[in-house]
Design a protein around this motif. Structure first.
Motif, short mmCIF file in Angstrom:
data_model
loop_
_atom_site.label_atom_id
_atom_site.label_comp_id
_atom_site.label_asym_id
_atom_site.label_seq_id
_atom_site.Cartn_x
_atom_site.Cartn_y
_atom_site.Cartn_z
N CYS A 151 0.82 -1.20 0.00
CA CYS A 151 0.00 0.00 0.00
C CYS A 151 0.86 1.26 0.00
O CYS A 151 1.82 1.37 0.77
N ALA A 152 0.52 2.22 -0.87
CA ALA A 152 1.21 3.51 -0.92
C ALA A 152 0.16 4.60 -0.73
O ALA A 152 -0.45 5.06 -1.69
N VAL A 153 -0.05 4.99 0.53
CA VAL A 153 -1.04 6.02 0.82
C VAL A 153 -0.52 7.38 0.36
O VAL A 153 0.63 7.74 0.65
N THR A 154 -1.35 8.11 -0.33
CA THR A 154 -0.96 9.43 -0.84
C THR A 154 -0.55 10.33 0.32
O THR A 154 -1.29 10.52 1.28
N GLY A 155 0.67 10.87 0.25
CA GLY A 155 1.17 11.77 1.28
C GLY A 155 1.93 11.08 2.40
O GLY A 155 2.53 11.73 3.24
N SER A 156 1.92 9.74 2.42
CA SER A 156 2.63 8.99 3.46
C SER A 156 3.99 8.53 2.94
O SER A 156 4.18 8.28 1.74
N ASN A 157 4.96 8.40 3.86
CA ASN A 157 6.30 7.97 3.49
C ASN A 157 6.56 6.49 3.75
O ASN A 157 7.65 5.99 3.47
N SER A 158 5.58 5.78 4.32
CA SER A 158 5.83 4.41 4.76
C SER A 158 6.30 3.50 3.63
O SER A 158 7.24 2.71 3.79
N TRP A 159 5.65 3.59 2.48
CA TRP A 159 6.04 2.72 1.36
C TRP A 159 7.44 3.05 0.86
O TRP A 159 8.18 2.18 0.41
N ARG A 160 7.81 4.34 0.96
CA ARG A 160 9.15 4.75 0.54
C ARG A 160 10.22 4.13 1.43
O ARG A 160 11.34 3.86 0.99
N ARG A 161 9.88 3.94 2.70
CA ARG A 161 10.87 3.36 3.62
C ARG A 161 11.19 1.91 3.24
O ARG A 161 12.28 1.42 3.51
N VAL A 162 10.22 1.25 2.63
CA VAL A 162 10.45 -0.12 2.15
C VAL A 162 11.29 -0.10 0.87
O VAL A 162 12.32 -0.77 0.77
N ILE A 163 10.85 0.69 -0.10
CA ILE A 163 11.44 0.64 -1.44
C ILE A 163 12.73 1.46 -1.55
O ILE A 163 13.73 0.99 -2.11
N GLU A 164 12.70 2.69 -1.01
CA GLU A 164 13.84 3.58 -1.20
C GLU A 164 14.90 3.44 -0.11
O GLU A 164 16.11 3.48 -0.40
N GLU A 165 14.47 3.26 1.14
CA GLU A 165 15.45 3.17 2.23
C GLU A 165 15.98 1.75 2.41
O GLU A 165 17.18 1.53 2.59
N ARG A 166 15.07 0.77 2.35
CA ARG A 166 15.48 -0.62 2.54
C ARG A 166 15.84 -1.30 1.23
O ARG A 166 16.31 -2.46 1.24
N LYS A 167 15.61 -0.61 0.11
CA LYS A 167 15.97 -1.12 -1.22
C LYS A 167 15.29 -2.45 -1.53
O LYS A 167 15.88 -3.36 -2.13
#
Length: 275
Positions: A151-167
């Motif tokens: 899930c990528a909620v609009t305005g939330s960073n949670s999904w980015r932490r999976v994809i961008e930070e944890r690669k």
């Protein structure tokens, strides 16, 4: 030449007077939430145990109780509080245009957001975890989200932490709210909802599914206020400190998450500093 000098002197005087007025001498001081007589507070409406809007229009949850406590410490009684649904995608805009005075809505403090918002707190430090369907045994760690629809909620960073930070090469699926995420998960349109453990715990209490109990970030929940309101920030920080010192924070955490199985932190969080 005398006329020119006189005109210049007059202009200088007017400029100085305008400057004094802007500083509050003969004019109005910079607006701060610390001086308000009432507050409009941005909260979520679909996050169980954090912020839920009932059929009668009232809001309940941990964030709502925290906001009410902070307002009380600012001298504003509950009778002069208005709660307003403020989704993740509009939080910065709502503060900037004055739609809301403060936001207490699982609003994680980040460097990017601090460019647009002044944050008090954090009032709690959560940790990102992942919720999956009960019969899905393939996901037990954040690395298992590779190739999964998250899930990528609009305005939330949670999904980015999976994809961008944890690669982790997960597939983000854009959804408006976490409530809609949970519906999509149950309906098979998503494989996982990865976000703050308090959010997950709230949903887990009323829905079938499984939290994998593998946290991997610190999520610092801040109180968002208009950019530059340093006085308001400092006053809210004092209120948050009092909330932990007088036992209110522990009572509220136990009230809303005591049965979740999460390890709850009841000491005063380390503040970010008002900027």
């Amino acid at each position: 030449m005398r006329v020119t000098r006189a005109a210049a002197a007059a202009a200088a005087f007017l400029a100085a007077a305008a400057g004094l007025s802007a500083c509050g001498l003969g004019g109005t001081e910079e607006e701060t939430v610390a001086d308000k007589q009432s507050l409009v507070i941005g909260v979520k409406e679909d996050q169980p145990a954090l912020g839920v809007k009932g059929p009668d229009g009232t809001y309940k949850g941990f964030d709502v109780d925290v906001a009410t406590y902070i307002a009380g410490k600012l001298g504003i009684p509950e009778s002069r509080l208005t709660f307003k649904t403020t989704n993740s995608s509009v939080r910065e805009e709502a503060l900037a245009n004055g739609t809301v005075d403060i936001i207490v809505a699982t609003y994680s403090i980040t460097a990017t957001r601090k460019m647009k918002v002044t944050f008090a707190g954090p009032y709690y430090v959560a940790h990102q975890d992942t919720f999956v369907r009960a019969d899905d045994t393939s996901i037990n760690d954040v690395r298992d989200l590779k190739g999964k629809r998250i899930c990528a909620v609009t305005g939330s960073n949670s999904w980015r932490r999976v994809i961008e930070e944890r690669k982790v090469a997960a597939e983000p699926v854009t959804v408006d709210t976490y409530g809609a995420c949970m519906d999509a998960l149950a309906g098979g349109r998503l494989d996982a909802v990865s976000t703050d453990d308090l959010i997950v715990a709230g949903f887990a209490a009323g829905r079938p599914g499984r939290m994998i109990n593998a946290p991997f970030t610190d999520e610092k929940y801040g109180v968002g206020i208009k950019k530059g309101d340093l006085k308001g920030c400092e006053e809210i920080n004092r209120a948050i400190t009092a909330m932990y010192q007088d036992g209110t924070a522990k009572r509220l955490l136990d009230k809303w998450f005591g049965d979740s199985g999460l390890k709850l932190t009841t000491s005063v969080p380390q503040f970010e500093g008002c900027k």
